[in-house]
Motif scaffolding. Structure first.
Motif, mmCIF file in Angstrom:
data_model
loop_
_atom_site.group_PDB
_atom_site.id
_atom_site.type_symbol
_atom_site.label_atom_id
_atom_site.label_comp_id
_atom_site.label_asym_id
_atom_site.label_seq_id
_atom_site.Cartn_x
_atom_site.Cartn_y
_atom_site.Cartn_z
ATOM 1 N N ASP A 172 38.819 -95.189 -43.021
ATOM 2 C CA ASP A 172 38.134 -96.085 -42.071
ATOM 3 C C ASP A 172 38.258 -97.538 -42.511
ATOM 4 O O ASP A 172 37.275 -98.222 -42.803
ATOM 5 N N TYR A 173 39.505 -98.019 -42.592
ATOM 6 C CA TYR A 173 39.747 -99.414 -42.962
ATOM 7 C C TYR A 173 40.205 -100.201 -41.737
ATOM 8 O O TYR A 173 40.829 -99.661 -40.818
ATOM 9 N N ARG A 174 39.902 -101.484 -41.746
ATOM 10 C CA ARG A 174 40.610 -102.393 -40.857
ATOM 11 C C ARG A 174 41.871 -102.845 -41.593
ATOM 12 O O ARG A 174 41.945 -102.814 -42.818
ATOM 13 N N GLU A 175 42.835 -103.281 -40.838
ATOM 14 C CA GLU A 175 44.110 -103.687 -41.442
ATOM 15 C C GLU A 175 43.921 -104.766 -42.496
ATOM 16 O O GLU A 175 44.558 -104.762 -43.541
ATOM 17 N N ASP A 176 42.986 -105.711 -42.233
ATOM 18 C CA ASP A 176 42.792 -106.807 -43.181
ATOM 19 C C ASP A 176 42.006 -106.395 -44.422
ATOM 20 O O ASP A 176 41.821 -107.196 -45.337
ATOM 21 N N GLN A 177 41.525 -105.144 -44.460
ATOM 22 C CA GLN A 177 40.800 -104.656 -45.625
ATOM 23 C C GLN A 177 41.681 -103.858 -46.586
ATOM 24 O O GLN A 177 41.229 -103.489 -47.674
ATOM 25 N N VAL A 178 42.914 -103.587 -46.211
ATOM 26 C CA VAL A 178 43.807 -102.766 -47.043
ATOM 27 C C VAL A 178 44.264 -103.572 -48.251
ATOM 28 O O VAL A 178 44.842 -104.659 -48.108
ATOM 29 N N VAL A 179 44.011 -103.032 -49.449
ATOM 30 C CA VAL A 179 44.403 -103.714 -50.678
ATOM 31 C C VAL A 179 45.922 -103.854 -50.741
ATOM 32 O O VAL A 179 46.651 -102.872 -50.577
ATOM 33 N N GLY A 180 46.395 -105.059 -50.953
ATOM 34 C CA GLY A 180 47.830 -105.314 -51.034
ATOM 35 C C GLY A 180 48.465 -105.635 -49.701
ATOM 36 O O GLY A 180 49.668 -105.931 -49.637
ATOM 37 N N GLY A 181 47.668 -105.586 -48.620
ATOM 38 C CA GLY A 181 48.230 -105.838 -47.300
ATOM 39 C C GLY A 181 48.853 -107.213 -47.156
ATOM 40 O O GLY A 181 49.937 -107.368 -46.581
ATOM 41 N N GLU A 182 48.182 -108.231 -47.692
ATOM 42 C CA GLU A 182 48.715 -109.589 -47.585
ATOM 43 C C GLU A 182 50.013 -109.748 -48.370
ATOM 44 O O GLU A 182 50.901 -110.509 -47.978
ATOM 45 N N VAL A 199 52.309 -107.395 -48.813
ATOM 46 C CA VAL A 199 53.365 -106.775 -48.007
ATOM 47 C C VAL A 199 53.744 -107.664 -46.836
ATOM 48 O O VAL A 199 54.934 -107.873 -46.536
ATOM 49 N N LYS A 200 52.770 -108.218 -46.167
ATOM 50 C CA LYS A 200 53.050 -109.087 -45.023
ATOM 51 C C LYS A 200 53.816 -110.335 -45.429
ATOM 52 O O LYS A 200 54.709 -110.805 -44.711
ATOM 53 N N SER A 207 71.755 -98.677 -47.104
ATOM 54 C CA SER A 207 72.084 -97.779 -45.996
ATOM 55 C C SER A 207 71.241 -98.067 -44.760
ATOM 56 O O SER A 207 71.249 -97.284 -43.811
ATOM 57 N N GLY A 208 70.464 -99.162 -44.784
ATOM 58 C CA GLY A 208 69.669 -99.549 -43.634
ATOM 59 C C GLY A 208 68.373 -98.786 -43.458
ATOM 60 O O GLY A 208 67.793 -98.773 -42.369
ATOM 61 N N GLU A 209 67.883 -98.157 -44.528
ATOM 62 C CA GLU A 209 66.675 -97.342 -44.422
ATOM 63 C C GLU A 209 65.412 -98.181 -44.659
ATOM 64 O O GLU A 209 65.413 -99.104 -45.473
ATOM 65 N N ARG A 210 64.335 -97.824 -43.944
ATOM 66 C CA ARG A 210 63.051 -98.513 -44.065
ATOM 67 C C ARG A 210 62.177 -97.784 -45.078
ATOM 68 O O ARG A 210 62.078 -96.555 -45.065
ATOM 69 N N ILE A 211 61.531 -98.557 -45.942
ATOM 70 C CA ILE A 211 60.744 -98.013 -47.043
ATOM 71 C C ILE A 211 59.259 -98.051 -46.702
ATOM 72 O O ILE A 211 58.720 -99.106 -46.362
ATOM 73 N N VAL A 212 58.601 -96.896 -46.796
ATOM 74 C CA VAL A 212 57.166 -96.774 -46.553
ATOM 75 C C VAL A 212 56.472 -96.502 -47.888
ATOM 76 O O VAL A 212 56.957 -95.712 -48.706
ATOM 77 N N PHE A 213 55.322 -97.147 -48.088
ATOM 78 C CA PHE A 213 54.579 -97.018 -49.346
ATOM 79 C C PHE A 213 53.144 -96.617 -49.038
ATOM 80 O O PHE A 213 52.511 -97.159 -48.120
ATOM 81 N N THR A 214 52.643 -95.660 -49.811
ATOM 82 C CA THR A 214 51.218 -95.373 -49.774
ATOM 83 C C THR A 214 50.770 -95.029 -51.185
ATOM 84 O O THR A 214 51.592 -94.760 -52.063
ATOM 85 N N ASN A 215 49.462 -95.051 -51.392
ATOM 86 C CA ASN A 215 48.943 -94.788 -52.738
ATOM 87 C C ASN A 215 47.591 -94.101 -52.648
ATOM 88 O O ASN A 215 46.927 -94.127 -51.599
ATOM 89 N N GLY A 216 47.196 -93.498 -53.750
ATOM 90 C CA GLY A 216 45.906 -92.836 -53.782
ATOM 91 C C GLY A 216 45.755 -91.982 -55.019
ATOM 92 O O GLY A 216 46.658 -91.899 -55.861
ATOM 93 N N CYS A 217 44.590 -91.340 -55.148
ATOM 94 C CA CYS A 217 44.325 -90.479 -56.307
ATOM 95 C C CYS A 217 44.973 -89.102 -56.145
ATOM 96 O O CYS A 217 45.516 -88.551 -57.103
ATOM 97 N N THR A 231 44.550 -101.270 -58.892
ATOM 98 C CA THR A 231 45.130 -101.426 -57.552
ATOM 99 C C THR A 231 46.651 -101.365 -57.656
ATOM 100 O O THR A 231 47.222 -101.586 -58.741
ATOM 101 N N PRO A 232 47.328 -101.102 -56.539
ATOM 102 C CA PRO A 232 48.792 -101.029 -56.563
ATOM 103 C C PRO A 232 49.462 -102.379 -56.316
ATOM 104 O O PRO A 232 50.658 -102.430 -56.013
ATOM 105 N N GLU A 233 48.715 -103.461 -56.458
ATOM 106 C CA GLU A 233 49.246 -104.765 -56.065
ATOM 107 C C GLU A 233 50.504 -105.152 -56.848
ATOM 108 O O GLU A 233 51.446 -105.722 -56.283
ATOM 109 N N ARG A 234 50.531 -104.872 -58.149
ATOM 110 C CA ARG A 234 51.719 -105.213 -58.933
ATOM 111 C C ARG A 234 52.937 -104.446 -58.422
ATOM 112 O O ARG A 234 54.040 -105.007 -58.289
ATOM 113 N N LEU A 235 52.764 -103.159 -58.130
ATOM 114 C CA LEU A 235 53.865 -102.362 -57.595
ATOM 115 C C LEU A 235 54.346 -102.910 -56.250
ATOM 116 O O LEU A 235 55.554 -102.984 -55.995
ATOM 117 N N LEU A 236 53.410 -103.300 -55.411
ATOM 118 C CA LEU A 236 53.783 -103.828 -54.104
ATOM 119 C C LEU A 236 54.575 -105.124 -54.218
ATOM 120 O O LEU A 236 55.514 -105.369 -53.443
#
Length: 474
Positions: free
Chosen positions: A434-444, A446-447, A338-348, A416-421
Motif C-alpha cells: 500500500d505505497y504511493r509511487e512517491d513513497q517507494v524507497v529509491g524511486g527518485e 530510478v527516475k 540485446s535491447g532488454e528492459r531490466i526490472v528490479f524489486t527487493n524485499g525480505c 535500503t537498496p538505494e546503493r544497488l539502484l
C-alpha cells in the motif's frame, strides 16, 4: 574446461587475404516467368555485407578487438562499398587497388529466406595485384597480437610463406584458414583451420577417428605447426597437436539455418582469444560456441561479444540464478545490448508464499529481465527484530532463483537498496504493498536515471508476518 571471456579489447589482429562483397537481393516470389520455368523475384531490398577476409575482420571487430585488414579490391563501386562498410565498423583497411580486376562480388537472390541463385563476379588475382602486401604487413606487424591468413583461393595470398616468416620475426601467432591441395605454403604457422573436406583433400580419405588423429599428427609434424583444428560440421571440431592427445568438441548448434561464413567466425574467435592470452584449447571452446550461434543466423553473419558472453554464461550454468553484484552487472550489460528492459524489486522474502509468487510474476511482466534483491540476515534483524529471519539468506535466494519469473537474485546488507539502484540503474523499479509511487524507497534514484516506478499489490491476506504469527499462535 572452465570457459572465461577474454579481454578482447586489449588485442589487435591483422587479417590478410581474399576480401569480397556479399550482396543480397531480397524479394517476394508469386509467379513463374513466362519466358522460362523460373520464379520471378520482385526485389524489394538490397543488402551488402563484407565477405571472405573482410568478414573475418568484421567478426573480430564485433568481439571488441582491434582489426586491421590488408587485401585487394578493384577500382569499382563494389570496392568503395566494401571500404565504407568496414570503416563504419571501425576496421582499419589498407587495400591495394587493382586497375585490371574487379572486387570479388557474390550476388545472391533470396526469397522467403531461401537462396534461389548465386552469381559470382570475379577474376583470379595475379602477383602484381598484391605485391604491396608484405610491405604493408611489415609496417603493422610490431603492433599486432595475432595474424590471420584468410585464403579463399582467389590469388591474394601468393606470398603466404613470406608473411608467416615476417610474423615469426615478431613472435606473432599465425592462424590460417587454408584452401587448395597443397598446405606446404603454410609451413611454420601456429594453427590451420581446415574443414573436413579440405583436410581429407590433403591427407586422404579418413574412414576412422584413428585415421584422422594419425594423419593430422603427421601433418602437424611435417609442416612444423603447433596444431590443426579440423571443423567437422555436425560432428563438431577436432584439435590435433604434436605430442598432445586429440581434443574433440561436439557441435553446439541447436538449429542450423545458414552455414555461410561459419568458418570465418571460427577463425575470428580463435585469433581474438589467442591474441588475448588464451590457450589454443580454450580458444577452440569459445570458437565452438560462436559457431553454434552464427549458423542459426541468415547469410554472412557475425557474433558479438554480448552474444558470446551469454553463451559462455549459459555453458557455465550462470545465465540466470543467484549471482554476485559483479556477475549481475555483466549480465545486465549483455541484456541491454540485446535491447532488454531490466526490472528490479527487493524485499525480505523470508517465507515464500503465494503472494510473493504472483507478485513476482506480475513484476516480470513489466520488462524482460527481473532482478530480485534480498535483504541479508543482519539487515532483516534490524528491520524485523530478533527471531527473524526464519530462513537464512542462502535458502531464501535458492527458492527465489527456482521461480520461472526470476532471472537474477542477489542479497544486500544495507537497510535500503538505494546503493544497488544507483549502480544497476534499472528501467523499472517495482514495489508491492500500500505505497504511493512517491513513497517507494529509491524511486527518485530510478527516475533520475530515466526509469520509472510501478507499485503492485500483494495477494490479499497473504503475508510472511501473518504466517509467522499464525504458526506462533498454534
Amino acid at each position: 574446461m572452465q570457459l572465461t571471456m577474454p579481454s578482447f579489447d586489449r588485442a589487435h589482429i591483422l587479417v590478410i587475404g581474399d576480401v569480397m562483397l556479399d550482396r543480397y537481393w531480397h524479394g517476394g516470389t508469386t509467379r513463374i516467368s513466362p519466358e522460362a520455368p523460373v520464379p520471378v523475384v520482385k526485389v524489394g531490398q538490397v543488402e551488402d555485407r563484407p565477405g571472405g577476409a573482410a568478414n573475418v575482420a568484421l567478426n573480430i571487430a564485433a568481439l571488441g578487438a582491434g582489426a586491421s585488414l590488408i587485401g585487394v579490391v578493384g577500382e569499382d563501386e563494389a570496392g568503395m562499398v566494401l571500404q565504407s562498410r568496414l570503416k563504419a565498423a571501425g576496421i582499419r583497411t589498407d587495400f591495394q587497388i587493382s586497375a585490371l580486376r574487379p572486387t570479388i562480388t557474390k550476388l545472391r537472390v533470396v526469397s522467403r529466406h531461401q537462396q534461389l541463385l548465386r552469381m559470382d563476379f570475379e577474376e583470379q588475382f595475379q602477383a602484381d595485384d598484391c605485391d604491396q602486401f608484405l610491405q604493408k604487413a611489415r609496417v603493422l606487424m610490431p603492433y599486432m597480437d595475432a595474424m590471420v591468413l584468410s585464403d579463399y583461393a582467389k590469388g591474394s595470398l601468393q606470398i603466404a610463406p613470406e608473411l608467416i616468416a615476417l610474423a615469426k620475426q615478431f613472435s606473432v601467432p599465425v592462424l590460417v584458414d587454408p584452401k587448395g591441395h597443397d598446405f606446404s605454403r603454410y609451413r611454420g604457422a601456429t594453427l590451420l583451420t581446415p574443414n573436413f573436406v579440405e583436410f581429407e583433400s590433403i591427407v586422404g580419405r579418413c574412414r576412422t577417428e584413428q585415421d584422422i588423429v594419425e594423419r593430422g599428427a603427421a601433418l602437424v609434424r611435417d609442416l612444423d605447426l603447433q596444431g590443426i583444428l579440423v571443423t567437422r560440421g555436425e560432428q563438431g571440431m577436432t584439435l590435433l597437436r604434436a605430442g598432445q592427445p586429440e581434443l574433440h568438441l561436439p557441435a553446439r548448434a541447436r538449429e542450423v539455418f545458414d552455414v555461410t561464413g561459419a568458418g570465418d567466425t571460427v577463425i575470428s574467435v580463435l585469433a581474438a582469444a589467442i591474441a588475448s592470452g588464451q590457450s589454443i584449447p580454450e580458444a577452440m571452446a569459445l570458437a565452438n560456441l560462436a559457431a553454434g550461434i552464427v549458423v542459426a543466423k541468415q547469410g554472412t553473419a557475425t557474433v558479438n561479444s554480448p552474444e558470446l558472453r551469454r553463451a559462455v554464461q549459459s555453458e557455465q550454468g550462470s545465465e540466470r540464478g543467484v549471482v554476485t553484484e559483479e556477475q549481475l552487472l555483466i549480465a545486465i550489460e549483455d541484456a541491454r545490448a540485446s535491447g532488454e528492459r531490466i526490472v528490479f524489486t527487493n524485499g525480505c522474502f523470508d517465507i515464500i508464499h503465494a503472494g510473493h509468487v504472483g507478485y513476482l510474476e506480475e513484476a516480470r511482466m513489466q520488462g524482460d529481465r527481473l532482478i530480485v534483491a534480498v535483504n541479508g540476515d543482519a539487515s532483516i534483524r534490524r528491520l524485523k527484530g530478533e527471531g527473524r529471519p526464519i530462513n537464512p539468506v542462502d535458502r531464501r535466494m535458492a527458492v527465489l532463483a527456482a521461480l520461472e519469473s526470476v532471472d537474477w537474485v542477489l542479497f544486500f546488507d544495507d537497510d535500503t537498496p538505494e546503493r544497488l539502484l544507483e549502480t544497476i540503474k534499472p528501467d523499472v523499479l517495482v514495489k508491492g504493498g500500500d505505497y504511493r509511487e512517491d513513497q517507494v524507497v529509491g524511486g527518485e534514484i530510478v527516475k533520475s536515471n530515466g526509469g520509472h516506478v510501478k507499485v503492485l499489490g500483494f495477494v490479499e491476506s497473504c503475508s510472511t508476518t501473518a504466517i509467522v504469527n499464525k504458526i506462533r499462535e498454534q
